[in-house]
Design an enzyme around this catalytic site. Structure first.
Site, PDB file in Angstrom:
ATOM      1  N   TYR A 104       0.860  -1.177   0.000  1.00  0.00           N
ATOM      2  CA  TYR A 104       0.000   0.000   0.000  1.00  0.00           C
ATOM      3  C   TYR A 104       0.900   1.232   0.000  1.00  0.00           C
ATOM      4  CZ  TYR A 104      -4.423  -2.227   1.707  1.00  0.00           C
ATOM      5  OH  TYR A 104      -5.581  -2.936   1.876  1.00  0.00           O
ATOM      6  N   ASN A 142      -7.420   1.802   3.785  1.00  0.00           N
ATOM      7  CA  ASN A 142      -7.792   1.223   5.093  1.00  0.00           C
ATOM      8  C   ASN A 142      -6.510   0.911   5.873  1.00  0.00           C
ATOM      9  OD1 ASN A 142     -10.594   0.672   6.164  1.00  0.00           O
ATOM     10  ND2 ASN A 142      -9.534  -1.151   6.912  1.00  0.00           N
ATOM     11  N   ALA A 143      -6.079  -0.371   5.902  1.00  0.00           N
ATOM     12  CA  ALA A 143      -4.752  -0.727   6.447  1.00  0.00           C
ATOM     13  C   ALA A 143      -4.579  -0.410   7.921  1.00  0.00           C
ATOM     14  CB  ALA A 143      -3.636  -0.035   5.644  1.00  0.00           C
ATOM     15  N   GLU A 144      -5.691  -0.207   8.646  1.00  0.00           N
ATOM     16  CA  GLU A 144      -5.597   0.150  10.078  1.00  0.00           C
ATOM     17  C   GLU A 144      -4.723   1.387  10.269  1.00  0.00           C
ATOM     18  OE1 GLU A 144      -7.203  -3.073   9.250  1.00  0.00           O
ATOM     19  OE2 GLU A 144      -5.118  -3.627   9.410  1.00  0.00           O
ATOM     20  N   ASN A 188      -9.558   0.092  -2.536  1.00  0.00           N
ATOM     21  CA  ASN A 188      -9.347  -1.021  -1.634  1.00  0.00           C
ATOM     22  C   ASN A 188     -10.674  -1.455  -1.040  1.00  0.00           C
ATOM     23  OD1 ASN A 188      -7.347  -2.557   0.152  1.00  0.00           O
ATOM     24  ND2 ASN A 188      -8.760  -1.666   1.628  1.00  0.00           N
ATOM     25  N   GLU A 189     -10.969  -2.740  -1.145  1.00  0.00           N
ATOM     26  CA  GLU A 189     -12.221  -3.254  -0.571  1.00  0.00           C
ATOM     27  C   GLU A 189     -13.373  -2.297  -0.860  1.00  0.00           C
ATOM     28  OE1 GLU A 189     -11.160  -4.043   3.519  1.00  0.00           O
ATOM     29  OE2 GLU A 189     -10.504  -6.061   3.011  1.00  0.00           O
ATOM     30  N   GLU A 199      -6.012 -10.394  -0.600  1.00  0.00           N
ATOM     31  CA  GLU A 199      -5.627 -10.369   0.813  1.00  0.00           C
ATOM     32  C   GLU A 199      -6.130 -11.644   1.443  1.00  0.00           C
ATOM     33  OE1 GLU A 199      -6.806  -6.938   3.095  1.00  0.00           O
ATOM     34  OE2 GLU A 199      -6.250  -5.576   1.476  1.00  0.00           O
TER      35      GLU A 199
END
Ligand SMILES: *[C@@H]1O[C@H](CO)[C@@H](O)[C@H](O)[C@H]1NC(C)=O
Ligand SMILES: *[C@@H]1O[C@H](CO)[C@@H](O)[C@H](O)[C@H]1NC(C)=O
Length: 986
Positions: free
Chosen positions: A89, A133-135, A192-193, A287
């Site tokens: 990312y 996203n990716a926290e 993403n998603e 993922e």
């Protein structure tokens, strides 16, 4: 990564809304762009440069590792797994902290990462967002986005104007590094998603914004991206199918770290859903669960690893192979660190993710398990054209078993049987027989004697049939194959099972072989020679080696011993077939002249075995000659004793520490005239506050670290309480002062992201008197924005309401500060997120090179009396030699029962946020390159006491986490400026 709880409600609704694609069958190249043919695909798999390949990938985030020289370490470790790809990312918010000013310099430069990937021999899947996203903070969205009105992740023109310059900029960097331009990038993923959608009123919207998708793909094209585009639907919901190759995500083991065996039942396989949505492209999981996130007050990554450890990789990854998955990206293979406030409020400083490669870059057992699996797939080309044809489910006298049979549709012969417990949480081991189809008809295996096929609890195995391994035609094998090679005309096959199990392999041959057990106990091997086959059964011990004439050499090892074997890509183009037993890590293998030069890492005494052609006559390990002896089967064996020098690690508790008060704002004379005046009366935020002026930090350009508010009032007379509604994200805290008088704190708890507080003022206010209310609040990071169209990332940090009890004073004005300069931040090298709003940090006192000799001496172990903030500094020297890898962390012990918060700065880099009473993180890895391993280091920390009783650290230690000889080579320190006086600072 998905927000699981939020998608659960969507998945069921969406399963009926699958959109089939109507692309023609056959080889496809990207339709738009320059007609490249470097990366193509058909319904089975991708082809790279014309070669059909399994894409086995691991996710890594360059932005979570601010040491450019360490990328190669991670990437070599991924390559050594047998993987061929890494997925990344890019975090928009960190590179465009100020709108319109893109920062690709220093640690934010992507080029060193791409160069390292190329030199490690890995392809790259580039996933630049704009949303990731990716926290991560804002899920990748920049803080200034809070002031861009309307729905994000839609075709809203305000949003389009916001992302276009970034995607254009990152797109050109990606384009330059594509495989078509000699770079490593083979696939690019917009968004993403993009799977759940919301209306402005917060209700669910069943429709994705296809115009947004079109705009993104158009911008990818405009930037010159010509490799195929992919998507990662959060589940197989048929979203964003306008990309070239549809893909999806899967997190089958769940995230219940509290219960290490809370694995849900996996779906039988996703194959039919994949066929419904994308019948003409490879089954691609962009993922796949490689670990778990963890939140404030959580269980810690060592506990999560119990849920997502090697057993999980055996059970769930193999379940995924049962769906004929031909692109698999493990999220995360290496997590890294949320340094510099890069986390969203749902996470903390560590982004270890319980991944195969730990945050400190050491290797967990799961790493070795993945290595066995990836190597097998890489030597099993028929897997790439296989599809499931049958599922057997049957009870045994132990547990219930599920077996998926895959058939190679192209060759029409080879089969793969994926054997697993029907319930993954099954605790009983099972012994049974398996029915398989082979070219000689149906067989029930194992065949010899009374042996059974054993499937232990929390395990899964693969049986192959009609499997060509070089010169050996394997009729079937119940032992798992790790790899095979043809070396000087002899086929070497490495087989494994759990220690003590029996396993069987049958080889089709009309020759009569003497079963020659050259290593191990002959009594553990039984065999049966028939006219067209030879069947061998083994009781698996540490290592048995059987020679079948000069044609075949079988290694049968237990799984833990199999972990020691490596299959390096010699000279990165495999012109020399080798298998090397090498212990902890084999990084690279180069062959030139007659010398095979190996590099890697060792601990303890390592047994080497070199299974290589005779043309390799000499062997070196990290440049030193390896002495070897010829084994009884023509390989070379040697021992290597690791030398890990002792190093002096300073005792931080005994160092000389200096400190200053870092909350001068609550002293009577404090002048906040240089602060930003919070005087907006309009906020673009959808949540409209009741306050007379807007008190949302993002409206004034502050997006990370601590935020301070100062409200100046003239008393009406009789004011007794101050009440507020304040928000900072999960686990946030705040303290309130009336002038110099401390009123109280909300010390925080794992979940609350906002708080309603009521505080008694410093005596009823006297009519006409002036008062300043000072609020210090924590900012736990910008929220993510999982739903398309929602505006969650704009969640405010600050006050939405305040009032006084007793009487209402007259507001003069409010002042606010966060990091110095806000979006026009000072420290370009360390980025906008690195600094917070504390006085000492605004002044730059966290940086190396400050003359703090006039500061008073005090240790943070002595600590602060009463509530407030102190800032501590010390320096120490490290002298760690080259040729070793000694990852270091800064550790705290659980402290007294008081509530306090610490932010750690190592040589100016924010590398940890420690909240003793919320946890769970107490150990903060700091990589070499941030820590100067060869000279002076500056350690600075803020200590914010949230209680009258004050606060002190119980302990602070530098801890060497592991000692290996080897390492990636020279690791240069990340360049960033030292302290200089900051003009205009306050
Ligand atoms: C775009 O922003 C402007 C103000 O900057 C606002 O008036 C307008 O409503 C926004 N558009 C959308 C679609 O939200
Ligand atoms: C096996 O499955 C059957 C049918 O679903 C079930 O009744 C039985 O309890 C299962 N046995 C075990 C050992 O799980």
């Amino acid at each position: 990564m998905v927000s699981l709880s939020r998608i659960a409600l969507l998945v069921t609704a969406a399963q009926s809304a699958v959109i089939p694609r109507d692309a023609p069958v056959g080889l496809k190249v990207r339709q738009t762009g320059a007609g490249q043919n470097a990366v193509t695909w058909d319904k089975y798999s991708f082809y790279v440069n014309g070669e059909r390949v399994m894409i086995y990938s691991g996710e890594v985030h360059p932005f979570r590792n601010p040491v450019q020289d360490l990328h190669l370490d991670i990437l070599q470790k991924i390559k050594a797994l047998g993987f061929n790809t890494v997925s990344i990312y890019v975090h928009w918010g960190i590179v465009e902290y100020e709108r319109g000013k893109l920062n690709w310099d220093g640690v934010f430069d992507l080029q060193p990462f791409f160069d390292a990937a190329k030199s490690a021999g890995l392809w790259v899947i580039a996933r630049p967002g704009p949303y990731i996203n990716a926290e991560s903070a804002g899920g990748g969205f920049p803080g200034w986005g809070a002031r861009v009105e309307g729905q994000w992740r839609t075709s809203n023109p305000n949003y389009t104007a916001a992302w276009q310059p970034y995607i254009d900029s990152v797109g050109k960097i990606i384009a330059k590094n594509q495989i078509t331009k000699g770079g490593p990038i083979i696939l690019a993923q917009p968004e993403n998603e993009y799977s759940g959608f919301m209306n402005p009123d917060g209700s669910l919207n069943p429709n994705e914004d296809t115009e947004y998708e079109r705009l993104l793909l158009e911008e990818f094209d405009n930037a010159g991206i010509e490799v195929p585009t992919v998507c990662n639907d959060a589940w197989i919901g048929g979203h964003f199918t306008s990309v070239d190759v549809y893909g999806y995500d899967n997190y089958p083991a769940g995230f219940t770290c509290s219960d290490p065996l809370s694995w849900p039942d996996p779906p039988d396989y996703f194959y039919s859903s994949h066929k419904d949505v994308a019948p003409n492209s490879p089954n691609s999981i962009l993922e796949f669960q490689g670990g778990s996130f963890d939140s404030w007050g959580g269980f810690g990554f060592e506990q999560c690893y119990k849920l997502i450890g090697p057993e999980m990789a055996r059970v769930f990854n193999k379940n995924t192979y049962a769906s004929a998955t031909h692109l698999l990206n493990i999220y995360m293979i290496y997590g890294g660190t949320n340094w510099g406030h890069l986390s969203n409020p749902g996470g903390y400083s560590s982004y270890d993710y319980s991944a195969a490669i730990a945050e400190d870059r050491t290797l967990r057992e799961k790493y070795y398990e993945l290595k066995l699996q990836a190597n097998f797939l890489m030597v099993s080309p028929a897997y790439l054209t296989s599809a499931p044809v049958d599922v057997q489910k049957f009870p045994t006298n132990g547990s219930n078993i599920t077996i998926t049979e895959l058939l190679d549709e192209v060759g029409g012969k080879q089969r793969f049987y994926i054997v697993r417990q029907t319930k993954p949480t099954e605790t009983t081991s099972s012994a049974f027989k398996v029915d398989i189809e082979t070219s000689v008809g149906k067989l029930t295996v194992p065949q010899l004697g009374t042996a059974s096929y054993i499937l232990p609890a929390h395990d899964s195995k693969i049986i192959v049939t009609d499997y060509p391994a070089g010169g050996a035609e394997i009729l079937y094998s119940t032992l798992e194959i790790m790899t095979w090679k043809v070396i000087d005309g002899r086929t070497v096959i490495l087989l494994y099972a759990n220690a003590g199990e029996s396993g069987e392999i049958a080889i089709l041959t009309t020759k009569t072989y003497k079963v020659d057990v050259r290593r191990g106990k002959a009594s553990t091997v039984t065999s049966k020679q028939a006219s067209t086959s030879l069947t061998l059964q083994f009781v698996v011990g540490h290592e048995t080696v059987v020679a079948l004439g000069e044609d075949i050499l079988l290694y049968v090892v237990d799984r833990v011993n199999a972990y020691n074997f490596w299959v390096p890509d010699v000279n990165l183009d495999q012109d020399l077939p080798v298998i090397i037993k090498a212990g902890y890590l084999l990084r690279t293998a180069k062959f030139s002249g007659n010398t095979l030069s190996l590099t890697g890492d060792t601990n303890g005494t390592t047994v080497f075995e070199i299974i290589a052609p005779k043309s390799a006559q000499a062997y070196t390990w990290n440049g030193v000659r390896l002495d070897t002896d010829l084994t009884r089967y023509g390989t070379q064996e040697g021992r290597y004793r690791t030398r890990t020098p002792r190093v002096d690690i300073p005792d931080l508790a005994r160092l000389k520490w200096k400190y200053i008060n870092s909350l001068p704002e609550v002293s009577g004379s404090y002048d906040d005239s240089k602060w930003v005046t919070a005087d907006h009366t309009y906020t673009p935020n959808k949540i409209k506050p009741t306050t007379p002026v807007i008190l949302y930090a993002s409206d004034y350009g502050f997006h990370s670290g601590n935020i301070l508010w100062r409200g100046h009032f003239t008393a009406t007379g009789g004011e007794t309480t101050f009440n507020l509604t304040i928000q900072g994200g999960n686990a946030f805290a705040y303290s309130v002062w009336d002038g110099g008088k401390y009123l109280g704190s909300f010390t925080g708890a794992p979940a609350p992201s906002a708080h309603n507080g009521s505080y008694t003022l410093a005596g009823p206010w006297v009519k006409g008197s002036s008062h300043v209310i000072t609020i210090l609040q924590d900012h736990m990071g910008l929220e993510q924005n999982w739903f398309g169209g929602e505006e969650n990332f704009k969640s405010f940090r600050g006050l939405s309401d305040y009032s006084f009890g007793g009487a209402t004073p007259t507001l003069k004005h409010w002042k606010v500060t966060g990091n110095l300069g806000g979006e026009k931040f000072v420290d370009w090298a360390r980025g906008g997120y690195n600094e917070g709003g504390l006085y000492a940090v605004r002044k730059g006192y966290h940086l190396p090179g400050l003359d703090d000799s006039k500061w008073a001496s005090k240790s943070p172990l002595k600590g602060i009396k009463g509530p407030g903030v102190e800032f501590y500094r010390t320096t120490f020297t490290l002298n760690i030699p080259d040729g070793v890898d000694y990852p270091i962390s800064i550790d705290f012990r659980s402290s007294t029962s008081t509530s306090f918060r610490v932010e750690l700065y190592v040589n100016g880099w924010q590398f940890g946020k420690y909240i003793d009473d919320i946890g769970p993180q107490k150990s903060f890895p700091v990589p070499q390159g941030i820590l100067n391993y060869k000279g002076e280091n500056t350690l600075a920390l803020s200590l914010w006491s949230l209680e009258e009783s004050g606060a002190a650290l119980d302990s602070i230690d530098l801890v060497v986490r592991s000692e290996v000889e080897g390492g990636v080579g020279i690791v240069r320190n990340s360049l960033a400026p030292d302290f200089t006086e900051r003009p205009g600072s306050y």
